[in-house]
Design an enzyme around this catalytic site. Structure first.
Site, PDB file in Angstrom:
ATOM      1  N   GLY A  46      36.494  36.606  43.906  1.00  0.00           N
ATOM      2  CA  GLY A  46      37.641  37.338  44.432  1.00  0.00           C
ATOM      3  C   GLY A  46      38.823  37.179  43.496  1.00  0.00           C
ATOM      4  O   GLY A  46      38.906  36.191  42.757  1.00  0.00           O
ATOM      5  N   GLN A  51      47.552  37.207  40.720  1.00  0.00           N
ATOM      6  CA  GLN A  51      46.911  36.232  39.832  1.00  0.00           C
ATOM      7  C   GLN A  51      46.860  36.717  38.386  1.00  0.00           C
ATOM      8  O   GLN A  51      46.685  35.923  37.474  1.00  0.00           O
ATOM      9  CB  GLN A  51      45.484  35.922  40.303  1.00  0.00           C
ATOM     10  CG  GLN A  51      45.433  35.163  41.607  1.00  0.00           C
ATOM     11  CD  GLN A  51      44.008  34.851  41.986  1.00  0.00           C
ATOM     12  OE1 GLN A  51      43.322  35.673  42.582  1.00  0.00           O
ATOM     13  NE2 GLN A  51      43.533  33.670  41.629  1.00  0.00           N
ATOM     14  N   CYS A  89      39.723  28.411  43.574  1.00  0.00           N
ATOM     15  CA  CYS A  89      40.611  29.512  43.205  1.00  0.00           C
ATOM     16  C   CYS A  89      40.672  29.587  41.686  1.00  0.00           C
ATOM     17  O   CYS A  89      40.815  28.558  41.028  1.00  0.00           O
ATOM     18  CB  CYS A  89      42.007  29.243  43.781  1.00  0.00           C
ATOM     19  SG  CYS A  89      43.221  30.503  43.353  1.00  0.00           S
ATOM     20  N   LEU A  90      40.564  30.798  41.149  1.00  0.00           N
ATOM     21  CA  LEU A  90      40.613  30.947  39.690  1.00  0.00           C
ATOM     22  C   LEU A  90      41.961  30.490  39.125  1.00  0.00           C
ATOM     23  O   LEU A  90      42.061  30.178  37.948  1.00  0.00           O
ATOM     24  CB  LEU A  90      40.338  32.403  39.292  1.00  0.00           C
ATOM     25  CG  LEU A  90      38.908  32.895  39.563  1.00  0.00           C
ATOM     26  CD1 LEU A  90      38.780  34.377  39.228  1.00  0.00           C
ATOM     27  CD2 LEU A  90      37.882  32.077  38.798  1.00  0.00           C
ATOM     28  N   HIS A 131      41.550  34.318  51.771  1.00  0.00           N
ATOM     29  CA  HIS A 131      42.094  33.657  50.574  1.00  0.00           C
ATOM     30  C   HIS A 131      42.854  34.650  49.694  1.00  0.00           C
ATOM     31  O   HIS A 131      43.972  34.387  49.261  1.00  0.00           O
ATOM     32  CB  HIS A 131      40.940  33.006  49.798  1.00  0.00           C
ATOM     33  CG  HIS A 131      41.363  32.346  48.528  1.00  0.00           C
ATOM     34  ND1 HIS A 131      41.496  30.983  48.404  1.00  0.00           N
ATOM     35  CD2 HIS A 131      41.706  32.859  47.311  1.00  0.00           C
ATOM     36  CE1 HIS A 131      41.906  30.694  47.170  1.00  0.00           C
ATOM     37  NE2 HIS A 131      42.024  31.815  46.484  1.00  0.00           N
ATOM     38  N   GLU A 132      42.231  35.809  49.448  1.00  0.00           N
ATOM     39  CA  GLU A 132      42.853  36.783  48.531  1.00  0.00           C
ATOM     40  C   GLU A 132      44.079  37.439  49.168  1.00  0.00           C
ATOM     41  O   GLU A 132      45.081  37.678  48.486  1.00  0.00           O
ATOM     42  CB  GLU A 132      41.844  37.847  48.097  1.00  0.00           C
ATOM     43  CG  GLU A 132      40.594  37.308  47.390  1.00  0.00           C
ATOM     44  CD  GLU A 132      40.872  36.361  46.251  1.00  0.00           C
ATOM     45  OE1 GLU A 132      41.941  36.457  45.621  1.00  0.00           O
ATOM     46  OE2 GLU A 132      40.025  35.484  45.983  1.00  0.00           O
ATOM     47  N   HIS A 135      47.084  35.364  48.849  1.00  0.00           N
ATOM     48  CA  HIS A 135      47.721  35.453  47.519  1.00  0.00           C
ATOM     49  C   HIS A 135      48.835  36.508  47.513  1.00  0.00           C
ATOM     50  O   HIS A 135      49.821  36.360  46.803  1.00  0.00           O
ATOM     51  CB  HIS A 135      46.699  35.850  46.450  1.00  0.00           C
ATOM     52  CG  HIS A 135      46.002  34.689  45.804  1.00  0.00           C
ATOM     53  ND1 HIS A 135      46.662  33.710  45.091  1.00  0.00           N
ATOM     54  CD2 HIS A 135      44.688  34.367  45.737  1.00  0.00           C
ATOM     55  CE1 HIS A 135      45.777  32.829  44.631  1.00  0.00           C
ATOM     56  NE2 HIS A 135      44.575  33.200  45.003  1.00  0.00           N
TER      57      HIS A 135
END
Ligand code: ZN
Length: 163
Positions: A46, A51, A89-90, A131-132, A135
């Site tokens: 994701g 990000q 998380c990236l 999660h996304e 963000h």
């Protein structure tokens, strides 16, 4: 398609609220393509536009290998159940939280053709939607985690994955 730079935790952009997308312009379509390429290159499931430094309400989620759902202006319209699990998380390389999330999540969003649609995700996809979408409001998993995993726990998890 371009591979975009993924911002990491210390970047203040990640803490800002993203703006609604008013029109699906070619720029948004290019952003979606670049985000998918960037997510895949980074091995994530994701990615949210902030990000990659774009404060727009745009998210991509790989629901199954090779299957990506694109969410523009997503909102969670229904959620139920509960699951507690590891969440990476990236933007937070090497850090994992133990997060409790609903296990069924229905989102309403716009697709790249400008059509509003609903989609329901279960288990990992439900977690990913939450999660996304977090963000887009500047929320990172440590903010919502029951706790962060210790270094030893992260290493043990990586070893399990290698088996
Ligand atoms: Zn993330």
């Amino acid at each position: 398609m371009a591979i975009l730079k993924i911002l990491t935790e210390e970047d203040p952009t990640l803490r800002k609220k993203s703006r609604t997308v008013d029109a699906i312009t070619p720029r948004i379509q290019i952003l979606l393509d670049d985000m998918i390429a960037t997510m895949r290159r980074a091995g994530g499931v994701g990615l949210a536009a902030p990000q990659v430094g774009v404060l727009r309400r745009v998210v991509v989620v790989e629901t199954e290998p090779g299957e990506v759902i694109e969410l523009i202006n997503p909102v969670i319209v229904e959620k139920s159940g509960s699951q507690t699990g590891q969440e990476g998380c990236l933007s937070l390389p090497g850090r994992w939280g133990l997060c409790t999330r609903p296990d069924t999540v229905t989102v309403e969003a716009t697709n790249r053709r400008g059509e509003r649609f609903r989609g329901t995700g279960y288990d990992r996809t439900a977690r990913c939607f939450c999660h996304e979408i977090d963000h887009l409001d500047g929320i990172l998993s440590p903010d919502v985690a029951d706790r962060m995993l210790t270094r030893e726990e992260v290493l043990a998890m990586m070893e399990e994955d290698d088996d």
